[in-house]
Every structure is written in C-alpha cells, then in structure tokens.
Design a protein around this motif. Structure first.
Motif, PDB file in Angstrom:
ATOM      1  N   ASN A 187       6.628 -38.024  48.121  1.00  0.00           N
ATOM      2  CA  ASN A 187       6.050 -37.932  46.774  1.00  0.00           C
ATOM      3  C   ASN A 187       6.286 -36.572  46.117  1.00  0.00           C
ATOM      4  O   ASN A 187       5.742 -36.294  45.061  1.00  0.00           O
ATOM      5  CB  ASN A 187       4.550 -38.187  46.848  1.00  0.00           C
ATOM      6  N   ILE A 188       7.071 -35.740  46.791  1.00  0.00           N
ATOM      7  CA  ILE A 188       7.337 -34.423  46.197  1.00  0.00           C
ATOM      8  C   ILE A 188       8.584 -34.505  45.327  1.00  0.00           C
ATOM      9  O   ILE A 188       9.685 -34.763  45.810  1.00  0.00           O
ATOM     10  CB  ILE A 188       7.491 -33.349  47.307  1.00  0.00           C
ATOM     11  N   ASN A 189       8.384 -34.319  44.040  1.00  0.00           N
ATOM     12  CA  ASN A 189       9.500 -34.402  43.089  1.00  0.00           C
ATOM     13  C   ASN A 189       9.849 -33.057  42.462  1.00  0.00           C
ATOM     14  O   ASN A 189      10.985 -32.847  42.057  1.00  0.00           O
ATOM     15  CB  ASN A 189       9.152 -35.389  41.964  1.00  0.00           C
ATOM     16  N   VAL A 190       8.869 -32.183  42.359  1.00  0.00           N
ATOM     17  CA  VAL A 190       9.114 -30.886  41.697  1.00  0.00           C
ATOM     18  C   VAL A 190       8.605 -29.771  42.612  1.00  0.00           C
ATOM     19  O   VAL A 190       7.437 -29.775  43.014  1.00  0.00           O
ATOM     20  CB  VAL A 190       8.388 -30.809  40.337  1.00  0.00           C
ATOM     21  N   ILE A 191       9.505 -28.859  42.943  1.00  0.00           N
ATOM     22  CA  ILE A 191       9.154 -27.774  43.871  1.00  0.00           C
ATOM     23  C   ILE A 191       9.358 -26.434  43.168  1.00  0.00           C
ATOM     24  O   ILE A 191      10.406 -26.198  42.553  1.00  0.00           O
ATOM     25  CB  ILE A 191      10.043 -27.831  45.130  1.00  0.00           C
ATOM     26  N   LEU A 192       8.353 -25.596  43.282  1.00  0.00           N
ATOM     27  CA  LEU A 192       8.453 -24.233  42.748  1.00  0.00           C
ATOM     28  C   LEU A 192       8.515 -23.280  43.936  1.00  0.00           C
ATOM     29  O   LEU A 192       7.713 -23.401  44.865  1.00  0.00           O
ATOM     30  CB  LEU A 192       7.225 -23.915  41.895  1.00  0.00           C
ATOM     31  N   LYS A 239       6.812 -34.544  33.287  1.00  0.00           N
ATOM     32  CA  LYS A 239       7.354 -33.504  32.407  1.00  0.00           C
ATOM     33  C   LYS A 239       6.668 -32.154  32.608  1.00  0.00           C
ATOM     34  O   LYS A 239       7.187 -31.119  32.209  1.00  0.00           O
ATOM     35  CB  LYS A 239       7.213 -33.943  30.942  1.00  0.00           C
ATOM     36  N   ASN A 240       5.499 -32.182  33.203  1.00  0.00           N
ATOM     37  CA  ASN A 240       4.769 -30.940  33.440  1.00  0.00           C
ATOM     38  C   ASN A 240       4.293 -30.884  34.886  1.00  0.00           C
ATOM     39  O   ASN A 240       4.186 -31.899  35.556  1.00  0.00           O
ATOM     40  CB  ASN A 240       3.559 -30.851  32.499  1.00  0.00           C
ATOM     41  N   GLY A 241       4.009 -29.656  35.326  1.00  0.00           N
ATOM     42  CA  GLY A 241       3.410 -29.465  36.632  1.00  0.00           C
ATOM     43  C   GLY A 241       4.409 -29.451  37.785  1.00  0.00           C
ATOM     44  O   GLY A 241       5.622 -29.600  37.586  1.00  0.00           O
ATOM     45  N   ILE A 242       3.862 -29.185  38.981  1.00  0.00           N
ATOM     46  CA  ILE A 242       4.681 -29.136  40.198  1.00  0.00           C
ATOM     47  C   ILE A 242       3.949 -29.854  41.335  1.00  0.00           C
ATOM     48  O   ILE A 242       2.752 -30.098  41.254  1.00  0.00           O
ATOM     49  CB  ILE A 242       4.957 -27.674  40.623  1.00  0.00           C
ATOM     50  N   ASP A 243       4.714 -30.160  42.406  1.00  0.00           N
ATOM     51  CA  ASP A 243       4.112 -30.813  43.576  1.00  0.00           C
ATOM     52  C   ASP A 243       3.973 -29.861  44.754  1.00  0.00           C
ATOM     53  O   ASP A 243       3.165 -30.093  45.641  1.00  0.00           O
ATOM     54  CB  ASP A 243       4.987 -31.998  44.022  1.00  0.00           C
ATOM     55  N   LEU A 244       4.795 -28.846  44.777  1.00  0.00           N
ATOM     56  CA  LEU A 244       4.808 -27.968  45.946  1.00  0.00           C
ATOM     57  C   LEU A 244       5.144 -26.553  45.505  1.00  0.00           C
ATOM     58  O   LEU A 244       6.070 -26.351  44.709  1.00  0.00           O
ATOM     59  CB  LEU A 244       5.875 -28.470  46.936  1.00  0.00           C
ATOM     60  N   TYR A 245       4.375 -25.596  46.010  1.00  0.00           N
ATOM     61  CA  TYR A 245       4.688 -24.191  45.731  1.00  0.00           C
ATOM     62  C   TYR A 245       4.802 -23.423  47.044  1.00  0.00           C
ATOM     63  O   TYR A 245       3.918 -23.488  47.894  1.00  0.00           O
ATOM     64  CB  TYR A 245       3.613 -23.548  44.837  1.00  0.00           C
TER      65      TYR A 245
END
Lengths: 599, 368
Positions: A6-11, A84-90
């Motif tokens: 479920n991780i799509n956006v990683i920072l 479009k906004n936010g992250i899943d993992l930092y």
C-alpha cells in the motif's frame, strides 16, 4: 507504517553536513520511480540549531516542484484518496553535526584494534583514534588523548574468547582513569561497547560500570581466524539512535517523524554498495565524496570494507586536501595559468564559505582538480586499510603472532575491479557526465577493464535506508533512476614513450566496427550506449590487460562511452611532464569534458 | 516558497547578546543571578583531573596480580607523596622485601587485582572562567556556568585564529610606519589585507589582536607555521586575528570599518575561535555599551533569507567581495557558465552595474 503493497509515495531525506537533500519516490504504472528532488542548507548549527528546519525547507522545495502537499505545518499529510497529496512513508539518513564519531580500543593494534575499527567504520562512524596496548604510547599519553577526544561512543575489544584477560582489563582501566566525556551534552554517561574476550566481562564491568554506560556484545574476534563484526555494528546503530541522535539539535523531533530508524549516511551508502556487488556478482569500489569527509567502500572477494577519510572533503576539509596533496598535485590538472596564491586563496575561501558553487568555468576546473586529489588520497588510505584478516596464522609459528605488520595484504586488486561507483555532489552534480567519468579515471586509475558509474543525483544514502524497509522500491529506483552507467575504461598496464603504439583495437557497437590504434599518452572515446559491445584488443610491447597481451570479450558503453586510456599504469603525470598543458587539453577535448569557452 | 538562507555575518551597531560561560567539567559558580559583572570577573571555576601515572606493582614486586592488595600500603583515594612507599612485598621469611615508591605527589585512583596496576593521579589543575563581556548574569547553569546578558556592538568575522582577548580599539593604516604609538593592550583595526611582513612587525609588540579585511592563505600558513586544514580554530598560541571578509587581497566592508572607527579607544572583547562545521562559531568583536535604549535583539530567521532588497556580499569569484542589493529573484533555474542550472539573483552592485549571481554565492549582510 503501511503494508509494503500500500506504499505509493515515499519521501526520503539525507541531512548532510552542508545540504539536506530530499527525494520523492512515486509508484507510477506499478513501478517505483524517482519523481522529484529538492534541497536546502542543513540547519543543525546556530542560529537555527534544529535539523528539522532544513528538512522542512528541502521538503517545501519538493512540494513546489511536485505540486504535492506533503506537510501541514510540521505534520506529514497521509496520502489522499486521489493520490495527489501526502506521503505513505518517510525515511531519513544523517551525517549532519559531524556524524558519528568513535574511538576504538583493542589489545593488538593490527588485530583486534583493526577489527574494532572495521566494525565502527562499517557502522558509518568516523574513527577518531585507535588506542591499543601496543600502540607505543605511554599510559598517561593514552589517558590524555582519550580525554581530549570527546567521542560519541567507544568500542572496546581485545583478546580471543578464553584467552588472557589482563590486557583488555588494562585497557578498561585506562578508559576508567580517563573518564572520557561525550562530545554532545555533559549530562549523560558515555556509551562504551565491550566486544572483547567474554571471560573478561566481569572484570571490565567492575572497572567501568560506575563511570560509563557499558554495553556488552559478542567478541569481535572470538578466535584469531574469525572476525565477528555484526553484533558490534548493530549495537553501534542502536546507540547512535538512542544517544548521539538524541543529543543533536532537532533530532529528537526528526526521530519521531521517520517511519524507521535514522541511519548514518555512510552506513546507508555501504548497504547499497554491498547490494550492487551481491546482485551483479562483481567486485566494486564505491566512493561518496562529501563536504567534510570522503567515504570509500569496496567489495572484493565478497569482503566489504569501508574507510572514511575524515579530513578529505570538498568544503569544510578542502584545505586538508590542499595541504596533503600539495599545490603541485592540484595544479597539475590545470591547463590555465593561476598564481599559487590565487589558487590557495580560492580553495581556502571554499572552506570558509562551504555552500558556494563555481560560477565560472575556471572555478569549476579548480574544484574538479582538487576533487581528483581528494579522491586519490582517500583511495590510497582505503587500499592500506582494506586488507585480509591479520593475525590468522598461515604456516607461521606462534611466535609470529604479535608480528603482524607484514601480514594482511590489500584486498583492492585494481585488475580484478569490475566497477567504480561515484557519489557525492562534485560527481553527481558535475554539469557534464564526462567530467564525472574523467574525475573517476584520473583519481582511481582503473587498470584493465573497469565499468564506471555515478549516482545520478546523489541519492544513494536515501536508497540505502529505503532498502532496509522496502527493498523492491529501493532496487527499482536504484536501477532506473539512480545508477548512471557512464561506460567502461580500458586502461592497459605498462609504461612507454609519448606516441608509442600500445594497443590495436576493434570494438563493435550496434553493428558498427570501430578499429584503430591507441598510442601512449592519449585518450580515445568510442560512443556506445549501455549495451554489450564485443571488443578485440591486441596489446603491444610490454603492455597488458589482465596479464595478457590479447583480450577478446565484451565491454559496456554508457552515457560517456568506451574510454581507451593510453596514459599507462602506473600513471606518471606531474607539473614537469613534457607538454603537460597540451596533453590536458587533448584529453579534455577527446572526452568532451568542458564547453569550448575562453578561461 | 522555500527559503534560501545564507551564512550571514552580523554587523550590528546596537544589539543584545547572551554569552554562555561554561566550565569544561562541573565545578562551582561564583556569581548570583542578575549580578553585574565586568569582563574580567571570574564567574566559575573547577579543577580538571591531573595527569595520571600507572605503575605495575605486581611486576615491580614480582608477585601475582591477585596478591597486590595484600602488598599495598595505601588505599584508593588516599593521598601519597613523591618517594612515599606505597607497596611492599612480604618477602621470604620476612627478608628480601621489595618496595615500590610513588613517583609523584598525587592520589591513588585505582588498584587492580587483575592487571596488577596502580593508578596515581597528579593534583587536579584549577580552571577559571571569566565573564568575557561586561554585563548582567542572566541565568545560572547549576555547577556548569552562567549566561551573561550584554548590550553593545557586535561584528562577526569570517575566520579567525587565537582565543579570547580584551583590548582597546585602535585604527592602523597599512602605510603607517610609526609603530611607537601602539600599546600592548591594543586591538589594531586594519582595513586592508594583513601581510606577513606587517604581521611580524606588529606581532613583536605583543598586542591583543588584529582585525583585518583579508588575509592571504599563505600568510596564515606562515603565521601558524602549518597549513590550516579545517576551519576549526581558537586554540592557537598567537596574537588573535579576525578576518572580516575572506582570503585574498580584500578590504574590510565600509560599514564594518566605520563601526570600528566609531569605537576607537573603547575596550573590546574579541575571540578568533572559528568553527565552520557543526556549530558554526564565527570570530567576533564585541564592544559593550551602557546605552539603556538598546532593546533586546530577538533572532529573526527571515533576516537570513535572501529577499528583494537584501543587502548582500558576493562570496565567490568572479565578483568575490563586491557588495550590492538584490533586485530580482527569478523563480526559474538559470544555466550559468559552468552549464550548471542554478537558482540565481539579479544584483545591483554599488557601482550601479548589474550581475546575475547564483544565490548560493551570496551572503546577506545583517544590519540593525
């Protein structure tokens, strides 16, 4: 932390000593790709004294470039339903605030002392000094040195399990007498990791327990033949998080933001280098040249080594490079006239204003000249350290045990080296990839056939820590967006006269045959993408590749191509080299290193 | 929008500073909260451990390490004097006894029955910390030191050498040939570059410090008798030198010079200690004031961000040292001569010409 699927956006951020870098990784068409990159000055120092300020600034730049809202004040936004906004993992790495600084101690400097050093370096620390029973210093000198150093932690080793206890207990007595103070903060006890003879734990504990925060781990050298580094490295990582990070300004806050432990930057880069070597089954030398330090990593014969040249870097430590390399060695790479005082003042000004960038071509050339020397010096140090295990008896008598100075040959065999990977601002951000390629060749002087690559935008640290929590994402981004294949360097061994023919070649690139003769002192480049190219090489005179006079095999191109380096190995080039300036200009023009501007 | 911060150096005519005066080890604080102190007032003191010596008693007496305690004539924490017998073996039938004498005056720190070592510490070394600047004790850090509040003029240099000194501000021109008016408690202000020749002449006079616009790296190497590898300074045993602009032939910024000129003959506290990495410590010149109208300075980070109208100094070639004003901050990245794309600023220089400069090569000049 969400499930991996479920991780799509990683920072990911890397808080360097000079700059905090941020990258955004997004799952695009089922594949993880780098989408944006931002950076901002690191703010670990006064007047900000809060690393998170730089992190927020670097993320703000990402927000601007990606048009994705990531932060709501100081809180991360979870990925929105429309993605479009936010992250899943930092995740984050850090070397800001001087990184992790350690002192190690061992009974025999070249045996347990070096094993302890390897453990500390492999965990991403700078080793400030090695205290050993046989280091030649008197007791009071050792105590004085320990008091002066103020490390973040100490790794104490010594003795094989079941062996004599007195030497390692004596080291603990020296540490107790010195009562070292931690670098950051007066109000906590300095952590000391004991990784020596397990039979001596009781005595070491008795000597040190009241003065410091003592941790026991398995012996780093349980027998002469075995080196057991991992328990010490794991403990160093834990203590780095709990003690060092907690003391550095703003890190307590940053620790709460990240979804997995913050990793020391060099430790993260080391992880990536190890993975490259393992995946491709090759020997690798990696380098990360930063502002304060230069880290060199190598994997030869499946053995991983890391060294940190704590005093060689491109900004804070740039004058150390100048001092150790000497003005002549830096100047030999310049073809334009520059007064010695002008050169040294320019370099010194970079030291005191470390975040500046070259605005003119001659400034860039000076900066890249000193980078060559920083890399050369750091690699020399690495070769001396990356050696086979000392103390292992090989048809020796027991009386040789303490005479290990000649044992432990370097593992770095340049003719066996398959790939050099460069990272760090001066390599990753070189305006032309040809510049990075030429810097790597000039400083590492590969022998035979060696692939060259660079970290595209200096993101190996972030991918290193990402690999520990989401390997799939790390590998996909590494292959597609991080590792830039520059090409292959073909460098015959041997010495000759300028103009002497040393190699006939036939290289087949996408059906096209490139034939020619390489002369001593020249560089040729054959344009080829990162594809297999058949190469037939016939060496002349005393020249050889892999100890042979004929090579038939495949080589790979890349963004620069296949570089035929006819300058010989060993490479003899200095200020007195005849026609030095025209040679430099020829090499530059052949490789298309710089734009054709008047300097 | 993300902010571009610069390592701005403070040149403030009126400001309030806070100085932490900390001991290297915990000790005793000698002042009270809100007490008025002058720069030389001792505010805290401690004793740092003396040097140690280790004696292998077991070897000296030819006994096993685990027998050492039976042979010791002193205990841990006991004071011993040089020549005093501290251990004696039992001998054979009461004869052939061996002795070990203390090689120094000190205190027994440890007796080890594992290694047979005895540690003797020399007398502790006293350390005192003064206030450095005149002012009021703002807070006390228990057993560690104090924070002093003081108002006055603060100028930060870019690099310095030598530690804390106090002295009288005196203007000196490089063309001056008469050195007779220079006194030992002077801090000389030199607008131009400090040459090695001039340094030697001045240094012979044992003055407190030199503040100059520029210095050649090779001159600094000669002064230090070794190249400066990293910009971590302050421990050098030399005249304190503070460089305001950088390395090379460069003059002190007019405003900095004028401020110093306005304070001729006043007592200044200077410190050449510089640490560019991990802690950014810049060398400084502080001149205390009794002016009650100075309001407490609150740090505003926005002052360090480059914005339209910012007064800036260019800190890299080819316009190194020039001063101007930011008149445009293009949002787009611009390709510069090196082929790098960079965030830039358009600068109006003091001679009314315009230049495009990478923002990384600008330093905001903080003014009050």
């Amino acid at each position: 932390m969400k499930n991996q699927e479920n991780i799509n956006v990683i920072l990911a951020t890397d808080c360097g000593s000079t700059t905090t870098k941020s990258i955004l990784i997004e799952k695009i068409d089922g594949e993880y790709r780098l989408s944006h990159r931002g950076e901002a000055p690191t703010t670990v120092e006064a007047p900000f004294e809060d690393v998170t300020r730089g992190v927020i600034n670097a993320i703000t730049e990402l927000e601007e470039l990606s048009e994705r809202k990531i932060l709501d004040g100081e809180k991360f936004i979870n990925t929105s339903s429309d993605n479009k906004n936010g992250i899943d993992l930092y995740i984050s790495t850090s070397s800001a605030g001087g990184g992790l600084q350690m002192m190690v101690a061992g009974v025999v400097k070249n045996m347990t002392g070096e094993s302890a050093q390897r453990a500390a370096l492999g965990a991403g620390s700078i080793v400030m000094d090695i205290i050993a029973s046989n280091d030649g210093r008197k007791y009071h000198e050792k105590v004085k040195r320990i008091r002066e150093l103020r490390p973040d932690m100490v790794l104490l080793s010594g003795g094989v399990d079941g062996g004599t206890k007195s030497h390692v207990v004596e080291l603990s007595e020296i540490l107790a007498a010195a009562n070292p103070r931690p670098r950051l903060g007066n109000n906590y006890k300095l952590p000391i990791i004991y990784a020596g003879n397990k039979e001596a734990r009781k005595e070491v504990n008795k000597t040190l327990v009241d003065k410091i925060d003592l941790k026991m781990v398995d012996n780093i050298r349980p027998t002469l033949e075995v080196e057991n580094l991992q328990p010490s490295r794991d403990k160093i990582h834990d203590l780095f998080m709990d003690h060092v990070m907690a003391q550095a300004p703003g890190y307590d806050k940053l620790k709460k933001w990240t979804h997995c432990p913050i990793m020391p930057t060099p430790g993260a880069v080391g992880e990536i280098i190890k993975r490259i070597a393992k995946k491709e089954q090759i020997s690798v030398v990696g380098v990360d040249i930063g502002g304060a330090t230069t880290d060199v990593f190598s994997v030869f014969e499946d053995k991983f080594n890391r060294t940190v040249s704590a005093n060689y870097g491109m900004s804070y430590s740039i004058c150390n490079v100048l001092a150790d390399a000497g003005v002549e060695n830096v100047s030999r790479w310049l073809s334009h006239e520059l007064e010695e005082s002008d050169l040294t003042n320019r370099i010194a000004n970079k030291m005191i204003r470390p975040t500046t960038i070259p605005q003119t071509l001659d400034e860039l050339i000076v900066e890249q000249a000193i980078a060559r020397e920083a890399l050369r010096l750091s690699f020399d140090q690495h070769k001396k350290f990356a050696v086979s295990l000392k103390g292992v008896q090989q048809e020796r008598t027991i009386s040789d045990t303490f005479d290990q100075t000649m044992s432990g040959e370097t593992l770095v065999n340049m003719q066996d080296l398959d790939m050099i990977v460069g990272s760090g601002g001066v390599l990753s951000h070189a305006p032309r990839r040809e510049q990075a390629c030429k810097i790597l060749i000039d400083s590492f002087l590969p022998e035979g056939i060696t692939e060259l690559s660079v970290d595209s935008i200096f993101m190996m640290p972030q991918l290193g820590v990402l690999a520990s929590v989401h390997e799939k994402a790390a590998i996909e981004v590494f292959n597609k967006d991080c590792l830039v294949r520059l090409g292959t360097c073909i460098a015959p061994l041997g010495e000759g006269e300028i103009g002497q023919e040393i190699l006939d070649y036939a290289i087949f690139v996408e059906g096209e045959k490139h034939i020619g003769t390489l002369k001593y002192g020249e560089i040729k480049v054959i344009k080829a993408k990162y594809i297999e190219c058949k190469a037939n090489l016939n060496l002349k005179g005393n020249f050889s590749i892999q100890n042979k006079s004929i090579f038939e095999g495949t080589v790979y191109g890349g963004e620069v191509g296949i570089v035929l380096d006819g300058r010989g190995r060993p490479f003899n080039f200095n200020m007195k080299t005849e026609n030095r300036k025209s040679l430099i200009d020829n090499w530059r023009n052949t490789i298309n290193e710089y734009p054709n501007l008047e300097i | 929008m993300s902010k571009s911060y610069t390592p701005g150096l403070k040149v403030l005519e009126k400001t309030t500073i806070q100085k932490e005066r900390l001991l290297p080890l915990k000790g005793k604080v000698h002042v009270d909260n809100y007490q008025i102190v002058d720069a030389n007032h001792i505010v805290a003191s401690t004793k740092i451990p003396g040097n140690i010596q280790m004696i292998n008693i077991a070897n000296e007496l030819n006994i096993d390490a685990d027998q050492i305690k039976e042979s010791m004539l002193c205990t841990i924490d006991e004071s011993v004097s040089k020549g005093q017998v501290i251990a004696r073996s039992k001998g054979l039938f009461g004869f052939f006894k061996s002795e070990v004498r203390s090689p120094l005056d000190g205190v027994i720190g440890n007796i080890s029955d594992v290694t047979g070592q005895v540690i003797i510490s020399e007398a502790p070394i006293p350390i005192e910390i003064d206030a450095y600047v005149s002012g009021k004790v703002n807070s006390i850090i228990d057993k560690e030191g104090v924070v002093i509040n003081s108002s006055g003029m603060l100028i930060q240099g870019i690099i310095g050498i030598g530690g804390e000194k106090k002295g009288k501000i005196k203007i000196f021109n490089e063309t001056d040939t008469d050195f007779s008016s220079i006194e030992q408690d002077d801090i000389l202000i030199l607008k131009s570059t400090l040459t090695y020749d001039l340094y030697q002449k001045i240094n012979d006079l044992n003055i407190q410090g030199i503040v100059c616009g520029g210095i050649d790296y090779q001159t600094l190497t000669k002064i230090l008798k070794k190249p400066l590898g990293v910009a971590i300074t302050g421990m050098e045993d030399t005249t304190t030198i503070i460089v305001t602009e950088g390395f090379g032939d460069i003059s002190m910024a007019d405003r900095t010079y004028q401020l110093l000129k306005n304070n001729v003959s006043k007592i200044a506290s200077i410190n050449g200690a510089t640490q560019i990495r991990a802690g950014v410590m810049r060398p400084e010149i502080f001149i205390g004031s009794t002016d009650k109208s100075i309001v407490e300075d609150s740090f505003d980070e926005d002052k360090l961000a480059i914005s339209i109208g910012s007064k800036v100094r260019i800190i890299r070639e080819p316009f190194f040292g020039l001063i101007g004003e930011v008149i445009e901050l293009p949002k787009e990245l611009v390709t510069i001569d090196t082929e790098t794309t960079s965030r830039v600023a358009k600068i109006k220089l003091n001679d009314d010409s315009y230049e495009i400069i990478p923002r990384a090569n600008l330093e905001v000049i903080l003014l009050d």
